[in-house]
Design a protein around this motif. Structure first.
Motif, PDB file in Angstrom:
ATOM      1  N   ASP A 383     -10.399 -87.075 -51.737  1.00 54.25           N
ATOM      2  CA  ASP A 383      -9.846 -88.039 -50.838  1.00 54.25           C
ATOM      3  C   ASP A 383      -9.908 -89.341 -51.684  1.00 54.25           C
ATOM      4  O   ASP A 383     -10.790 -89.829 -52.517  1.00 54.25           O
ATOM      5  N   HIS A 384      -8.927 -90.296 -51.634  1.00 54.60           N
ATOM      6  CA  HIS A 384      -8.782 -91.436 -52.406  1.00 54.60           C
ATOM      7  C   HIS A 384      -7.701 -92.439 -51.777  1.00 54.60           C
ATOM      8  O   HIS A 384      -6.727 -91.797 -50.933  1.00 54.60           O
ATOM      9  N   PRO A 405      -6.070 -83.152 -51.518  1.00 53.21           N
ATOM     10  CA  PRO A 405      -7.446 -83.722 -50.705  1.00 53.21           C
ATOM     11  C   PRO A 405      -7.564 -83.188 -49.407  1.00 53.21           C
ATOM     12  O   PRO A 405      -6.653 -82.721 -48.772  1.00 53.21           O
ATOM     13  N   ASN A 407      -8.634 -84.354 -46.605  1.00 54.60           N
ATOM     14  CA  ASN A 407      -8.434 -85.190 -45.347  1.00 54.60           C
ATOM     15  C   ASN A 407      -6.776 -85.859 -45.598  1.00 54.60           C
ATOM     16  O   ASN A 407      -6.389 -85.857 -46.888  1.00 54.60           O
ATOM     17  N   LEU A 409      -3.695 -88.145 -46.137  1.00 54.08           N
ATOM     18  CA  LEU A 409      -3.729 -89.398 -46.911  1.00 54.08           C
ATOM     19  C   LEU A 409      -3.366 -90.505 -45.908  1.00 54.08           C
ATOM     20  O   LEU A 409      -2.673 -90.156 -45.007  1.00 54.08           O
TER      21      LEU A 409
ATOM     22  N   GLN B 410      -0.829 -90.612 -41.337  1.00 50.58           N
ATOM     23  CA  GLN B 410      -1.630 -89.382 -41.634  1.00 50.58           C
ATOM     24  C   GLN B 410      -0.814 -88.569 -42.174  1.00 50.58           C
ATOM     25  O   GLN B 410      -0.426 -87.491 -41.678  1.00 50.58           O
ATOM     26  N   SER B 412      -0.506 -85.287 -44.514  1.00 50.02           N
ATOM     27  CA  SER B 412      -0.962 -84.197 -45.316  1.00 50.02           C
ATOM     28  C   SER B 412      -0.541 -83.769 -46.437  1.00 50.02           C
ATOM     29  O   SER B 412       0.840 -83.812 -46.570  1.00 50.02           O
TER      30      SER B 412
END
Lengths: 483, 483
Positions: A383-384, A405, A407, A409, B410, B412
């Motif tokens: 995650d970033h 990642p 989760n 973004l 959000q 993905s």
């Protein structure tokens, strides 16, 4: 690779049409042997698997429908049964050769006229008589749950069909996806799981129709071992986006044997030559193995977006993917800038080809480069903050994600709007582009920077990979599997 | 628009170089009038604003440095002072004409040699004597905090410079951004705030150098009223992405008067002709006004991504933007599909041009269309699940955001990777493309579907807009401002 039982006459993987029948009639010796043993064979069928008998009328009907002579088919069935003394427990019904299914049969298994005999040596039948699949016991390393360590495991590989290549694996790279899948971090893992999709080895056997390889060649297999080959994606050479679902090298449905595909943490693999790649002779084989994923994953987007001279290009992260991104971007002539959180990687980034290195958690350094990049390749799979990198792009600049990642973004719409910017994903590459990449690497002598490990060190390697403690790819020396 | 005080001789906005001086010397009458009144003027200066005297040596120095004759400059100053009996309380120091600054002066105000006299009638001086700016009191509607209702408010417009067009506003569309800014939902609002950037009106006055417009023409102003005009974005006609920051029609720094720009919820606006658009005669002026934002915001991405025949194109949301997206996509020949959560909008969507309408919270309908779209234009400015729409795209399909939801999307990573897809943003359009859009609408007789309101109904209109209770754009009939 443990050699399987003796092979039934008839080219594996061939559809038995009139040509095949003509050949049979010409007196192929082994088939006659089968004919001689027909009564014993039928007894064996009865003993082995009642399905064999149950399918006989279906088989005959299928042959007649396809204007084949059912007799040789029945003989073949008998032959197969004869050489297969027992159906191993737990072997599922084999759905036969996908390649044959594609030739026009109904793709819905529930509506297919045929069933398939499940045995160690198999006749696969799904609407037509398609191929004989002989299995081979193969040593591997597997995990059996999302929290178990790796351990020795025995898997089964099919004997090569006419278009297959059997490869003795010499090296297999360790990709972060291996870890994601082994630990079920993407929620799609089935166990036992044998990861590994950066496979390089020596050709041990080839099917009768194989033209690209001969025994002894160095060959490679990446993330894909099959696809439908007929959809629009496959026709464009982007088999990774096969509309009917590509067969991944591991944790995918095995279209030949049923069950799961198993990857390169093993001593051998059998793959259709269409999904097997040629490796330039001049490349170090251990260093070349991660090109099959880390290489093509970075090469493909840099090529699609025409990265090259006159462009300022960022690579986010200096891991297995990132270090190849730096090498390729620099080789393509771009002004290459590495983003890393680790000051310790500055010198190495420059050694690998970066013109500049930005410490990405230094706000001042980031601000100095805001709005100046044509293209950014984001290789980070943790995650970033994606908005920090979107802010680096100029008008109509593009950031491409190749990491995934866990989760979602947190993407600000304003990151996209002012000015107009683009965010894309990219996933490995198709077979033609993967071969193009390997050939490019051959011409420019590009391989990955690797650290060799033994198969038995894989758990430790995963832990070190999580700490970014690898420069820059672990590669398993598969000779260790025999220790 | 309340007419300002009598104008000082000398073409507004002109730098007074040797040409201007020559003209002055030829005996322009009003300036002589100023000369006659010089002693009284100096007294007025003293009474009005001590700054006038304080700046005199600076002005003289600046003139000498620029090889201008300081005498006419001083006369001009005196003239200005003469016609400006009192500096209104709270008027800030004017930074002069940005256009002149761009001509080579130091852009950093702190390093400029000059200061500027703040008066109702102004001489702007910033390193050179640049323009005479005469202000005009203008009726408007403003909010004074993020929670206050709208109320009548008086703002000041500059008198047209040589390249300016003064427009009596007939109609102003009500954009969702107006609400975002009025209520400080993007955290950047300064008060008092006069929104409105879908401005259409009649030309009331033009500067001496204006060529595109004459008094009485119908003209329009969108989201932009100025930009640097020299950066790479401006040179490409994408002034909305001006690297030095475009001047937005409201809530932006006013480069002429200082303070803030004020938008179209007002009786008049003064805009440089380069940022003023021509409106085809055949278009209904009320329906045409929202083309200046809702129109160009949807037209621009559909054009950039070459939407047209043979493509399946989705429009998400049937509001002010969405209904124009449907109209344009259909006009461009695409197979146009509306995504809406409202079954009540199905018929209207088809009436507006959609070939199909998908109820976006019906999972079955969505699944039927998964992976089938070439392009999707997402016009929703409320929070929503972007991944559901990414799943509608085919390989290399693109979704473009034109709405700006308040919270991060959000997203993905898998939505982007399998298969390869693209997410982009788009923000209104530059001046050339906005004119192209208006011309296209003229040829195809496309306007927005609107509901006329009075200025006094604006608070109620915002509440209805939040409930999507408008088909499909409120347009303020600015005649109501006089009621």
């Amino acid at each position: 690779m443990t050699e399987g039982r003796r092979r039934c006459t008839g080219a594996p993987g061939h559809r038995w049409g009139t040509d095949s029948l003509a050949k049979l009639r010409a007196g192929r010796a082994a088939l006659l042997g089968g004919l001689i043993g027909v009564s014993g064979a039928l007894a064996a069928v009865l003993a082995n698997d009642i399905v064999c008998l149950a399918m006989t009328p279906v088989l005959i009907e299928g042959c007649i429908r396809r204007r084949l002579n059912p007799l040789p088919c029945l003989l073949g069935l008998a032959c197969a049964a004869n050489v297969a003394p027992a159906r191993p427990p737990g072997v599922s019904i084999d759905r036969g050769s996908t390649r044959e299914r594609r030739a026009g049969d109904d793709p819905d298994p529930s509506r297919r006229g045929g069933v398939v005999v499940g045995m160690d040596g198999l006749w696969a039948y799904d609407g037509t008589l398609t191929c004989y699949t002989h299995r081979m016991g193969t040593r591997a390393y597997a995990v059996t749950s999302d929290s178990s360590p790796f351990g020795a495991h025995s898997i089964t590989r099919r004997e090569p069909t006419a278009t297959d290549v059997a490869i003795e694996i010499l090296y297999c790279g360790v990709c972060h996806s291996d870890l994601h899948i082994a630990r079920n971090e993407w929620g799609m893992t089935q166990y036992p799981c044998v990861p590994g999709h950066e496979i390089l080895g020596r050709v041990a056997n080839v099917g009768s129709d194989v033209t690209k390889f001969k025994v002894g060649d160095i060959a490679a297999v990446g993330c894909l071992v099959d696809s439908c080959r007929t959809c629009s994606s496959c026709e464009q050479g982007m088999e990774q986006f096969c509309l009917n679902g590509p067969t991944m090298t591991y944790n995918s449905e095995d279209r030949h044997l049923g069950g799961l595909t198993y990857g390169g943490y093993s001593e051998a693999v059998v793959v259709d030559e269409a999904f097997t790649l040629k490796v330039p002779d001049n490349l170090d084989p251990a260093g070349a193995s991660p090109l099959l994923c880390a290489g093509i994953t970075t090469y493909s987007p840099l090529r699609k977006w025409n990265v090259g001279h006159g462009q300022k290009v960022g690579i986010v992260g200096l891991g297995g993917l990132g270090h190849m991104g730096v090498k390729f971007a620099a080789a393509f002539g771009a002004h290459t800038v590495l983003f890393t959180t680790s000051p310790s990687k500055v010198e190495d980034g420059k050694r690998l080809g970066a013109n500049e290195v930005i410490i990405s958690n230094d706000e001042q350094q980031m601000n100095q480069h805001a709005g100046s990049f044509d293209f950014i390749l984001d290789t980070v799979s943790a995650d970033h903050d994606i908005n920090a990198y979107m802010a680096m792009l100029k008008l109509d600049g593009t950031l491409v994600l190749v990491g995934a990642p866990p989760n979602p973004l947190q993407l600000s719409a304003f990151s996209m709007l002012f000015p107009r910017k683009h965010l894309s994903g990219s996933l490995i590459g198709g077979l033609p582009e993967t071969q193009e990449m390997l050939d490019y690497c051959g011409r420019h002598n590009i391989v990955c920077d690797i650290e060799r490990i033994k198969m038995q060190q894989i758990d430790e390697a995963y832990e070190r990979m999580l700490r970014s403690d690898v420069k820059y790819r672990f590669v398993i020396d598969m000779a260790s599997l025999k220790e």
